[in-house]
Structures are given as structure tokens and as C-alpha cells.
Scaffold this motif. Structure first.
Motif, PDB file in Angstrom:
ATOM      1  N   GLU A 120     -10.928   9.481   2.156  1.00 49.16           N
ATOM      2  CA  GLU A 120     -10.647   8.094   2.846  1.00 49.16           C
ATOM      3  C   GLU A 120      -9.159   7.915   3.440  1.00 49.16           C
ATOM      4  O   GLU A 120      -8.849   7.167   4.357  1.00 49.16           O
ATOM      5  N   THR A 121      -8.285   8.673   2.928  1.00 53.52           N
ATOM      6  CA  THR A 121      -7.037   8.583   3.387  1.00 53.52           C
ATOM      7  C   THR A 121      -6.814   9.162   4.588  1.00 53.52           C
ATOM      8  O   THR A 121      -7.287   9.907   5.192  1.00 53.52           O
ATOM      9  N   GLU A 169       0.701  -1.286  -0.066  1.00 54.66           N
ATOM     10  CA  GLU A 169       0.048   0.012  -0.059  1.00 54.66           C
ATOM     11  C   GLU A 169       0.771   1.203  -0.008  1.00 54.66           C
ATOM     12  O   GLU A 169       1.870   1.210   0.577  1.00 54.66           O
ATOM     13  N   ASP A 170       0.259   2.254  -0.603  1.00 58.12           N
ATOM     14  CA  ASP A 170       1.219   3.650  -0.661  1.00 58.12           C
ATOM     15  C   ASP A 170       0.766   4.466   0.546  1.00 58.12           C
ATOM     16  O   ASP A 170      -0.365   4.666   0.866  1.00 58.12           O
ATOM     17  N   SER A 197      -8.723  13.303  -1.166  1.00 60.47           N
ATOM     18  CA  SER A 197      -8.705  11.775  -0.964  1.00 60.47           C
ATOM     19  C   SER A 197      -9.321  11.448   0.413  1.00 60.47           C
ATOM     20  O   SER A 197      -8.467  11.271   1.332  1.00 60.47           O
ATOM     21  N   LEU A 255      -1.671  13.810  -3.945  1.00 62.45           N
ATOM     22  CA  LEU A 255      -2.889  13.015  -3.396  1.00 62.45           C
ATOM     23  C   LEU A 255      -3.899  12.545  -4.753  1.00 62.45           C
ATOM     24  O   LEU A 255      -4.463  11.561  -4.702  1.00 62.45           O
ATOM     25  N   SER A 256      -4.016  13.639  -5.570  1.00 59.76           N
ATOM     26  CA  SER A 256      -4.823  13.314  -6.810  1.00 59.76           C
ATOM     27  C   SER A 256      -3.977  12.463  -7.735  1.00 59.76           C
ATOM     28  O   SER A 256      -4.768  11.785  -8.843  1.00 59.76           O
ATOM     29  N   LYS A 289      -2.299   9.485  -6.937  1.00 61.07           N
ATOM     30  CA  LYS A 289      -2.400   8.178  -6.562  1.00 61.07           C
ATOM     31  C   LYS A 289      -3.149   7.888  -5.403  1.00 61.07           C
ATOM     32  O   LYS A 289      -3.270   8.739  -4.810  1.00 61.07           O
ATOM     33  N   LYS A 290      -3.652   6.786  -5.176  1.00 58.89           N
ATOM     34  CA  LYS A 290      -4.519   6.264  -4.099  1.00 58.89           C
ATOM     35  C   LYS A 290      -3.485   6.136  -2.827  1.00 58.89           C
ATOM     36  O   LYS A 290      -2.947   5.264  -3.009  1.00 58.89           O
ATOM     37  N   TYR A 291      -3.384   6.901  -1.575  1.00 58.80           N
ATOM     38  CA  TYR A 291      -2.864   6.682  -0.727  1.00 58.80           C
ATOM     39  C   TYR A 291      -3.501   6.261   0.528  1.00 58.80           C
ATOM     40  O   TYR A 291      -4.392   6.695   0.723  1.00 58.80           O
ATOM     41  N   LYS A 292      -2.967   4.911   1.133  1.00 56.62           N
ATOM     42  CA  LYS A 292      -3.598   4.637   2.416  1.00 56.62           C
ATOM     43  C   LYS A 292      -3.530   5.537   3.551  1.00 56.62           C
ATOM     44  O   LYS A 292      -4.564   5.933   4.252  1.00 56.62           O
TER      45      LYS A 292
END
Lengths: 385, 385
Positions: free
Chosen positions: B166-167, B85-86, B164, B130-131, B133-136
Motif C-alpha cells: 500500500e505504500t 506519518e513515515d 509493503s 520497508l519491513s 516500519k509502515k511507510y506511507k
């Protein structure tokens, strides 16, 4: 206000009663973790662990890390095993089982060998297991605090060296270091992990350990990086080596106050021969066990040779409940612990006899506790059959 | 013997000077970690963390675990990220970089965003990252002890929730909790990890943290088990919930003495409005920064809005060496720290102004330090250009 102001005697299998000088060291004024005075104290403390563990081999590596005894399992699992490797876990209770859980968390495959409740795996079984599979490590709980069973480390290492000489032998010495003999070099051990709040006699908050040159080589030859950050030998080894050489070093901020307290406790222990300390713990333990037998009570560790000097796990008589007897003991200024081993937890209590309660001739903790136990059981309606 | 006996003023960015009552709590007599008096103290202490972090949401989960501030990174990495995960790491110095190393140890893929030395990543850059890549998770060091740069948490969370939502937003508050404002609920934070030996004013040896209900849900929905044993939410969450409910519970033995000291420190802090405490730290910090400017010296954190109230990292004048100036300060009873950021380590010193040195009107630590700095630099041959 005295911080040692009148308080009940803590006679659980850790934390134990602490000496005044040790507790006073906990209040040391604030020092820089990389300043020369603290670096000197920390370096000296690491050096004092060598005689405590009876190792003179310069390849032996001590660690003192903020944490708890449990963190020692992570140190072992994350640095000395790699995913998929087999570990033989010799279990004599709750703590052996939990060590296996920790190993599995980091991807090792634990195989458990256990005796009946109150017993321990025997050497022929251990040799058989070792001959059937290649184990990276064998772990053994020296004294399992849930049962009071002591393991015979010397025979276990002999069995390992005979059948599978490269297998590392790792000891959980949380409830044994400083009250049961551990001859690190002579017995050819690869690692002992422990904590300060039991026979070492210093407040909880540290993971204390010693690893052999062989263990450190196994670490260096890992195919994968260590599986923890905070519990990584890679991060901590240079720090420990620098501090011991009296050079400042930084990975994570140590606890100067706890290190001062450990320093005080270790100097007290090492001011006398260790053999005398072990003998004293044995004598007091024998006295406790005789008194328990005289009361007509059974000890969880069944055979005399399986009974540790650190503590005694005592079955309650039929009809006597933990919830009745512990408060009666407390009303007499004596704190014992309840049961912990899941198969028998409600049926027994635990009496820790370590440290100043045993070694300080001015203290009457043990005699008071035996007297309180007798009176409390009588009040619960128990009379010897 | 007073344990606070005459000693130099420790003005590094942690450990700091401790109040007498806090140090005295470190010497508390030994108690069972599962006995009613300590369970009550520990439970109360966990509860006191809620107002400290300004959270009233019952889903927020506090943790107090033996260890160090560094262990907080393992808590985050091992419980809130899974392999592959990122993670977006906003770095303003040494500690941001190390957080990234910890995340990578547990298999997360950290992407670092950093400003120039003495600066910080800007919101548009953060939104852009943030736009893409999806970062955890996003991690941010609130005050990086290597530079004294403070991050703007509120703006960062707003950016994350916009781009993002939910990050998870995780804050390393080791050098900010209790001296810089942190409004956990209002700013919608997901985690703050810290340590006691900085603005909280309690000796080192604990990892202290608060996680949001959202973060705890993310943990519960993991596809893989937590990647650490000692730092596992699975092992610790029920323990913390039981203690806070004043029920005994066991996973690993806590440090009663450190918990008592933390309890004392938190009660002292919460006896006054937090806003007053933050304001006092700001005033003293402003005074320090003005005095440093008046001496003709430059501050590592370039822009005023990037300068923390916790500490000041000060560039030495040309020709003045750390190895000359620190001993001159020490001879005047003042301990500052050397540099830590690898690109500039030899060029600057660090002055921590937190806790009793700032809030106790009876102490003259800060004025003495400023005077000592001026005199020591003069002795090193420095005169303002």
C-alpha cells in the motif's frame, strides 16, 4: 509568423494586452539560472521593484518566485502567521474571501469584515474590530477583481497604527500594482503581493511581492518554522538577497524568460513618472465609467470613491444575458470577462482597462470596446430607458 | 532581433537549449485563461502528458501548475502525507536530501536511505527498511542532478509491492522525464513530479506531475485537510479535470505562454516513438562517458548501471580548479555547471546532455563540448596520466 498576429483585444481584468518588446523577451535564448548574465538581469529586476512599490528603505525585501498571484497568499499565511493567531480580513469580494481561506489553511483564525456587495468595510468598523481583539495581521484586497472595488489603503494603515500599531498590514495588490498608487514607505505598509499579468503588463507565471523590515522581523521571531517549503521566506530570502547583490544562488530554478519579460515591463513603466501612469489610468477609467453611465448601466462598485481605475464591473440591463453579450463583443474583437462574485455572478460583466491598452496612444482598444459594448447591447435588444 | 541570436550552448543539467518553435510559443499573444482557445490548448497539453508518462489509466491525474520543479515536492508532502506519518526517502544526492526537508516541513517523518556518494541504496536495504516500519510513501529521485546517479525505478516498485504493497511510490523525475524511460502504468508508479526546463525542453516556470488513481484515493481519504493552499490537490484537481475536458475553470491564473511552449515541446517529443528518444539519449550519453574515460577522468556515478543518460558529473583532475576550467569552456561557447553535492562540490563539474542538443542532428553541441573540455583541461595543465 508574428506571435502578435491579429488577435482580439484582451480587456479582462488580467491577463491584459502585452507590449511587443515584453512578449519578445519571453523568447530569450536559454541561460543558466546561476550564470552571470541572468544573475545580473534577475538582480536588476528585484531592484526595479523598489521604485515600483515606492520604497527606498533598504530593509524592504522584494521576492520574485515562479508561481501565480495566489502563491502570494501562501507567502503571507505560511510566514507571517502562526497556528491560532488572529487575522482580520477586509473583504470586498471573491479574492478577499479566498485570502481568508488561505490563512485558515495554515492555521490562522481569519475574521472577515466586509461591506455590502459593491462596497467596502468602513474605517470606524475596522477600528472597532481592531480594538476588540489582538490581530497579528490585517489583510486588504486593494482592488478586488470580482467587484472592481478599490480600498483606501492609507486610511486603513492609519487606523491600524492608531489602534493596534504592531499589527502587520498586508495588501493583495494583484489588480492594483502599477495602475493604482501604492506608496509603500509613506503609507507604512508591511507587505504587498502581486502578479505580473495585470497592470505590470507581463505574462502570468510569477508571484511578485515586497515586505517591510517590520514584516521580516516578525518572520525572524516566529516560534514555529514556516508552514510551507516552496513558499518559505527561510528558503527564499537569502536567494533574493544574493541575486539582488548580483551573486548566484540556488533554492529552486527561476524562469529566466519570465524574469526577462518582467525586467522589460518594469523598465518601460519606470521610464516615466509613476504619478503620470496612475493619472492616465484614472482618466481612462473615468471615461469608461462615464460612458457606462451614459448607456444607462450601473457599476458594481456603488460609490465613486470605491471605484478602481483598473477595471469596471458593469451590471447588465434586465433581460440581457452574459452568454449573449460576450460573444457579440468577441465578434467585434473585444474580450470582456463574465462575473465572478458568487452573489451576482450571472448579472454582470468585467472590463479591464490597464497597461498598454491605456498608456499606448497608438492603441484604440478602449474606444473600440466602448463602441462594441454599445452596439452589442443594442443587438441584445437593450435601449436606454 | 533574433532572440536565439548567437549564444553559448547551455549544457548544464537544466535549463537546457530550447528549440526555436518552443521559444517562439513563449511570445504568444495574450489570451484569456478561461477563453475557448486557451482552454483548448491547456486541455490538450494535459492530455499529452498521459502518453509522455506512458499512462492510459483514466484514473491517472496530470497537473500543470505555475511554479518550479521544487513545488512538486510540496504537492507530494502537503497532499499525500499527514503529520506524523513515515516517509522513506531514497537519496542519491542533494535533491533526495531536499525532498526529505520538504516532507519534514509538512510534518511527515522522513527516514533517509542513501548509498555512498556516486552510488544508490540497494534493493535488499530498501526491502529491509520497508519491513521494519509502515511507510506511507517512498520517494526516489530518478536522476539526482547533483550526482548524475540514476535509480532503478522498476526494481524499487517491485520491492515496495512485495513488502509493503500500500505504500505509495513517488518519483522525482525532474531530470529524467523525456530522456529516461518511465512506464507509469507498467511499473505501477503512484506519482512522478517534474519540470519543463530539462529533457522536456521548455522554459522553467511550471510544476508538471502525474499521480495514480491509488494516490488520488489516498488523498481523498485524508483525515486532515491538505497542508498547503497553493499546492492543494483539493484546489487544483477540479481545475485540471475541467481544463482537460475543455471546460473553463479557475483557481489561480495559469501562464498561457508557458503552457503554449509546453504544448509545442510535448508535440515535438510525441511526434516520434519515446523508445527512440530514450535510445538516442543513451547513445549520446555513452559517447560522452567514453570520451570522459578516454580523457582519463572519473565519473561521479561510479558503476555503469548507476549512470544516467541525462547528464554526466565529472571529477576534475587533481590540481584543476572549477574556477579555471568553467571560464575556459565558456570562452569556447560551452556552459557546464559546477558541483552541487556538498561533500564533493569543489571537485567536479556537470555536463547536461538532454533535448535538442542530443536529438537535433543539425546541432553539434555535444561534439563541440567534448572538444572544448579536452582543450580547456589541456590549457589548465592537465595531461592524461
Amino acid at each position: 509568423m508574428s506571435t502578435q498576429a491579429s488577435h482580439p483585444a484582451l480587456l479582462i481584468p488580467g491577463p491584459i494586452e502585452f507590449d511587443d518588446a515584453v512578449l519578445q523577451s519571453m523568447s530569450h535564448f536559454s541561460e543558466s539560472h546561476v550564470g552571470p548574465t541572468f544573475v545580473n538581469t534577475f538582480g536588476e529586476t528585484l531592484g526595479l521593484l523598489r521604485p515600483l512599490f515606492q520604497t527606498t528603505n533598504p530593509a524592504s525585501q522584494p521576492f520574485v518566485i515562479s508561481g501565480s498571484g495566489t502563491l502570494g497568499w501562501d507567502l503571507v499565511a505560511a510566514n507571517l502567521t502562526e497556528a491560532g493567531e488572529d487575522a482580520l480580513v477586509l473583504s470586498t469580494g471573491y479574492f478577499g474571501d479566498s485570502f481568508a481561506d488561505c490563512l485558515a489553511t495554515y492555521g490562522a483564525k481569519p475574521t472577515k469584515l466586509e461591506g455590502p456587495v459593491g462596497g467596502r468595510p468602513q474605517v470606524p468598523e475596522i477600528e472597532k474590530a481592531l480594538s476588540e481583539k489582538k490581530y497579528k495581521i490585517v489583510t486588504v484586497t486593494h482592488v478586488d477583481t470580482s467587484t472592481g472595488v478599490v480600498s483606501d489603503l492609507k486610511s486603513i494603515v492609519q487606523a491600524v497604527r492608531k489602534v493596534s500599531p504592531e499589527t502587520l498590514v498586508i495588501v493583495d495588490g494583484v489588480c492594483s500594482v502599477a495602475c493604482e498608487e501604492i506608496a509603500f514607505d509613506e503609507w507604512d505598509l508591511d507587505g504587498v503581493i502581486t502578479a505580473p499579468q495585470k497592470a505590470i503588463g507581463c505574462p502570468a507565471g510569477l508571484s511578485i511581492s515586497m515586505f517591510s523590515g517590520r514584516a521580516m522581523e516578525v518572520f525572524k521571531n516566529r516560534k514555529t518554522p514556516p508552514a510551507s517549503y516552496f513558499a518559505s521566506f527561510k528558503n527564499w530570502t537569502p536567494i533574493m538577497q544574493n541575486y539582488e547583490a548580483k551573486k548566484p544562488s540556488y533554492f529552486a530554478t527561476p524562469s529566466p524568460q519570465l524574469v526577462h519579460a518582467l525586467n522589460t515591463a518594469l523598465k518601460q513603466i519606470l521610464a516615466r513618472p509613476l504619478s503620470e501612469r496612475f493619472q492616465k489610468h484614472k482618466e481612462v477609467s473615468d471615461k469608461v465609467k462615464k460612458a457606462v453611465a451614459d448607456l444607462g448601466l450601473k457599476i458594481v462598485a456603488t460609490k465613486p470613491e470605491d471605484q478602481s481605475s483598473a477595471m469596471t464591473a458593469i451590471y447588465l440591463p434586465d433581460g440581457v444575458q452574459i452568454a449573449n453579450v460576450l460573444p457579440k463583443l468577441a465578434s467585434r474583437g473585444v474580450i470582456f470577462a463574465g462575473g465572478l462574485h458568487k452573489e451576482i455572478a450571472t448579472k454582470y460583466i468585467r472590463f479591464g482597462h490597464m497597461g498598454v491598452s491605456v498608456t499606448d496612444p497608438a492603441r484604440t482598444d478602449i474606444d473600440n470596446a466602448l463602441e462594441a459594448l454599445k452596439t452589442s447591447l443594442a443587438e441584445c435588444g437593450y435601449t436606454k430607458a
